[in-house]
Design a protein around this motif. Structure first.
Motif, PDB file in Angstrom:
ATOM      1  N   GLY A  80       0.781  -1.227   0.000  1.00 33.35           N
ATOM      2  CA  GLY A  80       0.000   0.000   0.000  1.00 33.35           C
ATOM      3  C   GLY A  80       0.812   1.276   0.000  1.00 33.35           C
ATOM      4  N   THR A  81       2.134   1.167   0.061  1.00 32.46           N
ATOM      5  CA  THR A  81       2.992   2.347   0.126  1.00 32.46           C
ATOM      6  C   THR A  81       3.116   3.012  -1.238  1.00 32.46           C
ATOM      7  N   THR A  82       2.891   4.333  -1.274  1.00 30.25           N
ATOM      8  CA  THR A  82       3.074   5.087  -2.515  1.00 30.25           C
ATOM      9  C   THR A  82       4.081   6.225  -2.346  1.00 30.25           C
ATOM     10  N   GLN A  83       4.706   6.331  -1.171  1.00 28.29           N
ATOM     11  CA  GLN A  83       5.809   7.271  -0.951  1.00 28.29           C
ATOM     12  C   GLN A  83       6.950   6.523  -0.274  1.00 28.29           C
ATOM     13  N   ALA A  84       8.138   6.657  -0.850  1.00 29.17           N
ATOM     14  CA  ALA A  84       9.315   5.994  -0.284  1.00 29.17           C
ATOM     15  C   ALA A  84      10.477   6.978  -0.274  1.00 29.17           C
ATOM     16  N   LEU A  85      11.008   7.239   0.912  1.00 30.30           N
ATOM     17  CA  LEU A  85      12.172   8.103   1.064  1.00 30.30           C
ATOM     18  C   LEU A  85      13.412   7.208   1.045  1.00 30.30           C
ATOM     19  N   VAL A  86      14.223   7.333   0.020  1.00 27.84           N
ATOM     20  CA  VAL A  86      15.396   6.474  -0.144  1.00 27.84           C
ATOM     21  C   VAL A  86      16.643   7.236   0.290  1.00 27.84           C
ATOM     22  N   VAL A  87      17.326   6.697   1.300  1.00 27.87           N
ATOM     23  CA  VAL A  87      18.558   7.291   1.838  1.00 27.87           C
ATOM     24  C   VAL A  87      19.701   6.349   1.467  1.00 27.87           C
ATOM     25  N   THR A  88      20.581   6.816   0.607  1.00 27.30           N
ATOM     26  CA  THR A  88      21.607   5.939   0.033  1.00 27.30           C
ATOM     27  C   THR A  88      23.005   6.413   0.394  1.00 27.30           C
ATOM     28  N   GLY A  89      23.785   5.546   1.038  1.00 23.76           N
ATOM     29  CA  GLY A  89      25.196   5.817   1.288  1.00 23.76           C
ATOM     30  C   GLY A  89      26.043   5.126   0.233  1.00 23.76           C
TER      31      GLY A  89
END
Length: 259
Positions: A80-89
């Motif tokens: 059900g997720t339609t927003q994803a905050l991607v934090v990439t190192g």
């Protein structure tokens, strides 16, 4: 669908019928006939662009993935997720990262809705087995649904708790001032009870597994375990996040997220 075979004449003939057939064949002396011209197979007609597109659309496709995210990581993102905050190192030991907010379109495709924004994470980088005091940010996919801060709500749709308890003082690992770091925060649902203020200190996994992992205002250096964004970027994120989109944060080093 099963194939149907049309039955023809019986395969065996009676002895008398067979002899008569042979005699007639021998006495008729039919005129020789020319062999039929060899048939040249016709080349298939080229398909129109519309037909080619239709054939392509008919092929089985995998579900769209968030850019930079591999199938194992994507499988952890709720349906059900339609927003994803991607934090990439860049690596497991890096303490700087890039943050991008992705949104899922009605057709399923993910697109950039915010960022890229520079960020800091924990001093020693990342870990898939976080413990209190290890100075690493936990790798994984976590829900984000509660916010707060020392300053008033800038217009967030997430529940926001304004409280003077978010005040902080002291210095960071590079000697930089920490004042104002918690002016706005977003709680990451690692070892916490969702639906409560980020200040809540209940730790379902035990205090030894750490907690209080937030997205907060960047103070100009690495963190204990949190992710830190520039003030304006964090405010933009707060305005963009929608609880109806069931937002999550997907965070870790690039090679891990690409799995």
């Amino acid at each position: 669908m099963p194939a149907f075979v049309r039955k023809g004449a019986p395969a065996l003939l009676g002895a008398g019928t067979l002899c008569a057939a042979l005699l007639l064949t021998a006495c008729a002396h039919p005129a020789p006939t020319a062999p039929p011209p060899s048939a040249t197979p016709e080349a298939p007609a080229p398909k129109s662009p519309a037909a080619e597109a239709e054939a392509t659309d008919a092929r089985p496709r995998s579900a769209p993935r968030i850019p930079g995210i591999g199938p194992l990581t994507q499988a952890r993102v709720p349906d059900g997720t339609t927003q994803a905050l991607v934090v990439t190192g860049a690596t497991a030991d890096s303490n700087t990262a890039t943050v991008v907010l992705h949104q899922r379109a009605p057709g399923g495709r993910w697109y950039e809705a915010g960022g890229p924004w520079p960020a800091h994470n924990a001093l020693k980088g990342w870990t898939s087995d976080h413990w209190a005091g290890d100075l690493r940010t936990p790798i994984g996919v976590y829900r984000i649904g509660d916010a707060g801060g020392r300053l008033p709500d800038p217009g967030a749709r997430l529940p926001y708790d304004e409280d003077p308890e978010f005040a902080i003082s002291g210095t960071g690992f590079r000697g930089e001032s920490l004042e104002g770091s918690f002016d706005h925060v977003i709680a990451i649902d690692y070892n916490r009870v969702p639906g409560r203020t980020p200040l809540d200190k209940e730790r379902p996994l035990g205090t030894e597994r750490g907690g209080g992992v937030w997205i907060h205002v960047d103070h100009g250096g690495p963190t204990q375990a949190c992710v830190a964004l520039h003030r304006d970027d964090l405010r933009a994120l707060l305005l963009a996040l929608d609880p109806a989109a069931e937002p999550v944060v997907v965070m870790g080093p690039a090679p891990e997220l690409a799995r």
